[in-house]
Scaffold this motif. Sequence first.
Motif, mmCIF file in Angstrom:
data_model
loop_
_atom_site.group_PDB
_atom_site.id
_atom_site.type_symbol
_atom_site.label_atom_id
_atom_site.label_comp_id
_atom_site.label_asym_id
_atom_site.label_seq_id
_atom_site.Cartn_x
_atom_site.Cartn_y
_atom_site.Cartn_z
ATOM 1 N N GLU A 113 47.417 44.806 48.221
ATOM 2 C CA GLU A 113 46.776 43.875 47.314
ATOM 3 C C GLU A 113 47.110 42.492 47.978
ATOM 4 O OE1 GLU A 113 48.921 47.216 44.475
ATOM 5 O OE2 GLU A 113 49.185 46.057 46.549
ATOM 6 N N ILE A 114 47.776 42.464 49.002
ATOM 7 C CA ILE A 114 47.940 40.953 49.813
ATOM 8 C C ILE A 114 47.225 41.420 51.215
ATOM 9 C CG2 ILE A 114 49.392 39.440 50.768
ATOM 10 C CD1 ILE A 114 51.667 40.253 48.561
ATOM 11 N N PRO A 115 45.822 40.937 51.262
ATOM 12 C CA PRO A 115 45.408 41.272 52.559
ATOM 13 C C PRO A 115 45.700 40.286 53.633
ATOM 14 C CG PRO A 115 43.702 40.200 51.288
ATOM 15 C CD PRO A 115 45.326 40.437 50.371
ATOM 16 N N THR A 116 46.021 38.778 53.334
ATOM 17 C CA THR A 116 46.587 37.839 54.395
ATOM 18 C C THR A 116 47.923 37.343 54.172
ATOM 19 O OG1 THR A 116 45.466 36.168 52.915
ATOM 20 C CG2 THR A 116 43.817 37.351 54.629
ATOM 21 N N VAL A 117 48.273 36.794 55.207
ATOM 22 C CA VAL A 117 49.725 36.256 55.222
ATOM 23 C C VAL A 117 50.109 35.055 56.232
ATOM 24 C CG1 VAL A 117 50.730 38.065 56.791
ATOM 25 C CG2 VAL A 117 52.279 36.644 55.160
ATOM 26 N N THR A 118 50.755 34.232 55.961
ATOM 27 C CA THR A 118 50.978 33.170 56.922
ATOM 28 C C THR A 118 52.560 33.243 57.163
ATOM 29 O OG1 THR A 118 49.217 31.875 56.406
ATOM 30 C CG2 THR A 118 50.964 30.636 57.507
ATOM 31 N N PRO A 119 52.949 33.712 58.235
ATOM 32 C CA PRO A 119 54.477 33.917 58.607
ATOM 33 C C PRO A 119 54.954 32.519 58.914
ATOM 34 C CG PRO A 119 53.066 35.361 59.928
ATOM 35 C CD PRO A 119 52.128 34.576 59.362
ATOM 36 N N THR A 120 56.155 32.032 58.453
ATOM 37 C CA THR A 120 56.745 30.899 58.971
ATOM 38 C C THR A 120 57.031 30.961 60.438
ATOM 39 O OG1 THR A 120 57.336 30.290 56.700
ATOM 40 C CG2 THR A 120 58.520 29.244 58.301
ATOM 41 N N VAL A 121 56.952 30.022 61.247
ATOM 42 C CA VAL A 121 57.502 29.989 62.531
ATOM 43 C C VAL A 121 59.124 29.893 62.393
ATOM 44 C CG1 VAL A 121 57.919 29.008 64.914
ATOM 45 C CG2 VAL A 121 55.377 29.070 63.752
ATOM 46 N N LYS A 122 59.893 31.000 62.950
ATOM 47 C CA LYS A 122 61.240 30.622 62.941
ATOM 48 C C LYS A 122 62.127 30.622 64.272
ATOM 49 C CE LYS A 122 65.273 31.905 60.883
ATOM 50 N NZ LYS A 122 66.103 31.171 59.754
ATOM 51 N N ALA A 123 62.890 29.478 64.223
ATOM 52 C CA ALA A 123 63.693 29.263 65.559
ATOM 53 C C ALA A 123 64.481 30.443 65.951
ATOM 54 C CB ALA A 123 64.340 27.852 65.505
ATOM 55 N N GLY A 124 64.544 30.914 67.067
ATOM 56 C CA GLY A 124 65.291 31.818 67.607
ATOM 57 C C GLY A 124 64.740 33.379 67.146
ATOM 58 N N ASP A 144 70.669 35.973 58.016
ATOM 59 C CA ASP A 144 69.444 35.116 58.532
ATOM 60 C C ASP A 144 68.317 35.467 57.454
ATOM 61 O OD1 ASP A 144 68.028 33.106 59.789
ATOM 62 O OD2 ASP A 144 68.436 34.226 61.669
ATOM 63 N N THR A 145 67.165 34.472 57.729
ATOM 64 C CA THR A 145 66.175 34.693 56.596
ATOM 65 C C THR A 145 64.811 34.273 57.443
ATOM 66 O OG1 THR A 145 66.101 32.621 56.026
ATOM 67 C CG2 THR A 145 67.584 34.122 54.658
ATOM 68 N N VAL A 146 63.792 35.095 56.999
ATOM 69 C CA VAL A 146 62.407 34.742 57.524
ATOM 70 C C VAL A 146 61.593 34.674 56.538
ATOM 71 C CG1 VAL A 146 62.817 35.910 59.683
ATOM 72 C CG2 VAL A 146 61.807 37.179 57.678
ATOM 73 N N GLU A 147 60.583 33.862 56.382
ATOM 74 C CA GLU A 147 59.661 33.560 55.359
ATOM 75 C C GLU A 147 58.253 33.932 55.678
ATOM 76 O OE1 GLU A 147 62.178 29.855 53.708
ATOM 77 O OE2 GLU A 147 60.205 29.420 54.519
ATOM 78 N N LEU A 148 57.583 34.399 54.601
ATOM 79 C CA LEU A 148 56.065 34.678 54.442
ATOM 80 C C LEU A 148 55.406 33.669 53.282
ATOM 81 C CD1 LEU A 148 56.023 38.543 55.128
ATOM 82 C CD2 LEU A 148 56.081 36.826 56.789
ATOM 83 N N SER A 149 54.207 33.426 53.827
ATOM 84 C CA SER A 149 53.350 32.558 52.725
ATOM 85 C C SER A 149 52.305 33.478 52.257
ATOM 86 C CB SER A 149 52.786 31.179 53.175
ATOM 87 O OG SER A 149 52.176 30.823 52.015
#
Length: 247
Positions: A69-80, A123-128
Amino acid sequence: MNVRRTVLPALATTAALAGVTVSAVPAGAHVTVTPDTTAAGSYAVLTFSVGHGCEGSPTTGLAIALPEEIPTVTPTVKAGWSVEKVTEKLAEPVTDSHGNEITERVTRVVYTAETPLADGYRDTVELSVMLPDAAGETLAFPVVQSCVEGETGWVETAAEGAAVAELESPAPTLTLTETTGDGHGTATGTGQDTDQDTDQDTGQGAGQGAEADDDAAPATGLAVGGLVAGLAGLALGALALARTRRA
């Protein structure tokens, strides 16, 4: 132990996830997802959190699968961490919210740690993403956690009527709610509430100023009265002195 396991097709058909083993971990020590909004049809930032390794082995990567249901995503650039989007061709093109035709979808996002994350450190990572307009639907985001030694597949989803607590390695999930905002994760009326608070504060300040003026008025009257009385006393004193001299 018998465990119900349902792996999404996107994961089951991906060679990179073949042979995933589920390692035993303490209860509650899962890879989780925290959305900044669950409003259906809204843009959301999904925060994925990991706080342990694979049976003590440091974490080297997270492969996050996206529901169809989610075809596109914008990952957040994560230091490290380095990040990569893995895509596949769609059988039928779809149109996004901006009217753009999409011919391929992102099946998963892979974060790779430049330095392995030691066990016991979070640690965390983010997706928009844009959440589908389907209030009440639960979306699963299976995650494969790679480590220096071994990997853990957080890919289990509960069968209908079953409890998530029964799963050893549940996939991160979120349930969509009714839309209450402008489609961008902003609650309707937020600006109005802020303005009302400001107006209330301004009104209170004006009231306090009026009270201060009221308090100042009697004080000013007393000061003027005292000055008049002092001048009158001086005049009487001067008159008495003059009479004494004439006498």
